[in-house]
Motif scaffolding. Structure first.
Motif, mmCIF file in Angstrom:
data_model
loop_
_atom_site.group_PDB
_atom_site.id
_atom_site.type_symbol
_atom_site.label_atom_id
_atom_site.label_comp_id
_atom_site.label_asym_id
_atom_site.label_seq_id
_atom_site.Cartn_x
_atom_site.Cartn_y
_atom_site.Cartn_z
ATOM 1 N N ARG A 80 1.526 13.603 0.828
ATOM 2 C CA ARG A 80 0.528 12.944 -0.014
ATOM 3 C C ARG A 80 -0.845 12.972 0.636
ATOM 4 O O ARG A 80 -1.864 13.195 -0.043
ATOM 5 N N ALA A 81 -0.893 12.744 1.955
ATOM 6 C CA ALA A 81 -2.183 12.769 2.647
ATOM 7 C C ALA A 81 -2.814 14.162 2.586
ATOM 8 O O ALA A 81 -4.017 14.302 2.342
ATOM 9 N N LEU A 122 4.566 10.525 2.868
ATOM 10 C CA LEU A 122 3.188 10.098 3.144
ATOM 11 C C LEU A 122 2.357 11.246 3.698
ATOM 12 O O LEU A 122 1.162 11.368 3.388
ATOM 13 N N ARG A 161 0.811 -1.218 0.000
ATOM 14 C CA ARG A 161 0.000 0.000 0.000
ATOM 15 C C ARG A 161 0.848 1.272 0.000
ATOM 16 O O ARG A 161 0.334 2.356 -0.251
ATOM 17 N N ILE A 162 2.145 1.144 0.303
ATOM 18 C CA ILE A 162 3.025 2.305 0.191
ATOM 19 C C ILE A 162 3.151 2.653 -1.287
ATOM 20 O O ILE A 162 3.539 1.804 -2.094
ATOM 21 N N ILE A 180 6.695 6.899 -3.746
ATOM 22 C CA ILE A 180 7.334 7.320 -2.505
ATOM 23 C C ILE A 180 8.462 6.365 -2.126
ATOM 24 O O ILE A 180 9.549 6.797 -1.712
ATOM 25 N N PRO A 238 4.682 14.708 -3.577
ATOM 26 C CA PRO A 238 5.085 13.870 -2.437
ATOM 27 C C PRO A 238 6.402 13.140 -2.682
ATOM 28 O O PRO A 238 7.215 12.992 -1.766
ATOM 29 N N GLU A 285 1.577 12.236 -8.303
ATOM 30 C CA GLU A 285 2.349 11.795 -7.141
ATOM 31 C C GLU A 285 3.704 12.495 -7.062
ATOM 32 O O GLU A 285 4.518 12.188 -6.206
ATOM 33 N N THR A 288 9.826 13.402 -0.468
ATOM 34 C CA THR A 288 10.490 12.190 0.035
ATOM 35 C C THR A 288 11.958 12.168 -0.383
ATOM 36 O O THR A 288 12.852 11.900 0.436
ATOM 37 N N LEU A 341 10.103 8.764 4.389
ATOM 38 C CA LEU A 341 8.818 8.088 4.216
ATOM 39 C C LEU A 341 7.696 8.847 4.910
ATOM 40 O O LEU A 341 6.606 9.037 4.349
#
Length: 393
Positions: free
Chosen positions: A382-383, A379, A120-121, A125, A351, A348, A355, A375
């Protein structure tokens, strides 16, 4: 006799796979182990440990499943160690982190939900973190040209020429050029090599477990090993028509990592790039006979492991900047691939950039390495950018 002749082809393919895999990146492994606190003898022991465990993994998996399954040490993981540097607790804490990494790989085999969580990562990233970790190492050939031009120029020129003529052998031949540079420097200095340095030996270290090493080494090491080695390795094998059994492969490589850790081995995994050398039609026109190449690769790694002390001695005796240049050249391909995958999706990209920059900065906060914070940063960005937004069509 009719059966013996065709077998020479997959056997030689396995020997080539091992030679290319070993000589292309052993310097990265030694650099990484040294960076987290290993002495020269402990680094040599670590190189021996990963050589033997990945060789055994190749033989076991290829023989048992009749597939050209090959294992390798985690080159991205070694690069991560080089970028991380010393952690609280020193080398014993790093060894403890290697044990945790082995346990996590074993847990992935026993508990599929952990593998699903890693999956799910976002790949952008994970690859951006890897690219940030690799950047300082990839700069070594450039800085080396300024710091020690007489030693580094022959290495870079050799790599460049063979990157055009025989790309597969570009880094191994750059290592040969570095060996010549080392030999010349020893002759000029009138130095003799201590024979004791050439004898392989295992140096065990009692592990200690610290939060900083667990979060700063074990977790990122596990993630880059899974995302940059095991998952692509499965995909490459599938492209040649082989379905690698996931659970047994993770059990074997996780157990190998755990066994090798006290001797200084950081991690082993399924081979990715080098996997094609044993699994492609060039290894043998008959797909059902290519498993011989996997066994041959493993046996060759075991033999090369016996030379690990000599390779470590070469690194120890090398003039300034020569071996880091070889290690940096070995990582150019991985760096380019990681950058491409990190910024491939425009949605993406931001993010991934965050990173990458945090990982490349090398900053450590609360005793935890930059890879972990990279990381977290990626994340988090991205959130903030994507939470609550409807996906674009």
């Amino acid at each position: 006799m009719p059966e013996a002749a065709p077998l020479t082809r997959p056997i030689m393919a396995g020997v080539v796979t091992a030679l290319v895999g070993f000589t292309s990146s052993f310097a990265v492994v030694l650099t990484g182990l040294s960076a987290v606190g290993a002495t020269p003898s402990q680094s040599a022991s670590g190189l021996l440990a990963v050589s033997l465990t990945m060789g055994a993994a190749c033989v076991v998996l290829a023989w048992r499943y009749r597939m050209p399954i090959t294992s390798a040490w985690s080159t991205p993981g070694a690069a991560l160690l080089a970028a991380t540097g010393a952690v609280e607790g020193g080398w014993p804490a790093a060894v403890g982190a290697f044990l945790i990494t082995g346990a996590l790989i074993l847990l992935t085999a026993l508990w599929p939900a952990l593998g699903a969580l890693i999956a799910r990562i976002p790949p952008s990233i994970a690859q951006a973190m890897l690219a940030g970790v690799l950047l300082p190492l990839c700069l070594a050939p450039i800085t080396g040209l300024v710091e020690n031009p007489w030693g580094v120029v022959p290495v870079v020129l050799t790599w460049l020429v063979f990157a055009r003529l025989a790309p597969r052998w570009a880094v191994p031949l750059a290592f040969v050029a570095a060996s010549v540079v080392v030999a010349i420097s020893l002759i000029q200095a009138g130095s003799a090599v201590d024979p004791a340095l050439l004898v392989p030996r295992v140096e065990l270290t009692a592990p200690t477990f610290t939060l900083g090493a667990a979060v700063g080494i074990a977790l990122p090491l596990f993630i880059v090993t899974m995302a940059s080695q095991n998952v692509p390795g499965i995909a490459i094998m599938r492209s040649f028509g082989y379905e690698v059994p996931w659970r047994p492969a993770m059990l074997v490589t996780g157990l190998g990592t755990a066994i090798g850790a006290p001797a200084g081995g950081h991690a082993i995994n399924l081979a990715a790039i080098s996997a094609a050398l044993a699994a492609a039609p060039d290894a043998d026109p008959d797909p059902e006979r290519r498993w011989v190449a996997g066994v041959s690769t493993g046996i060759s790694y075991l033999v090369l492991g016996g030379c690990s002390a000599a390779f470590a001695a070469l690194v120890l005796l090398a003039p300034h900047a020569v071996i880091p240049a070889v290690a940096g050249l070995a990582l150019f391909g991985a760096f380019g691939s990681a950058v491409q995958q990190a910024i491939d999706d425009p949605g993406e990209r931001l993010p991934a950039v965050a990173t990458f920059l945090v990982a490349a900065s090398g900053v450590a906060v609360l005793g935890v390495s930059a890879a972990f914070w990279a990381l977290v940063a990626g994340l988090l960005v991205r959130a903030v950018l994507h939470t609550g937004k409807r996906p674009r069509r």
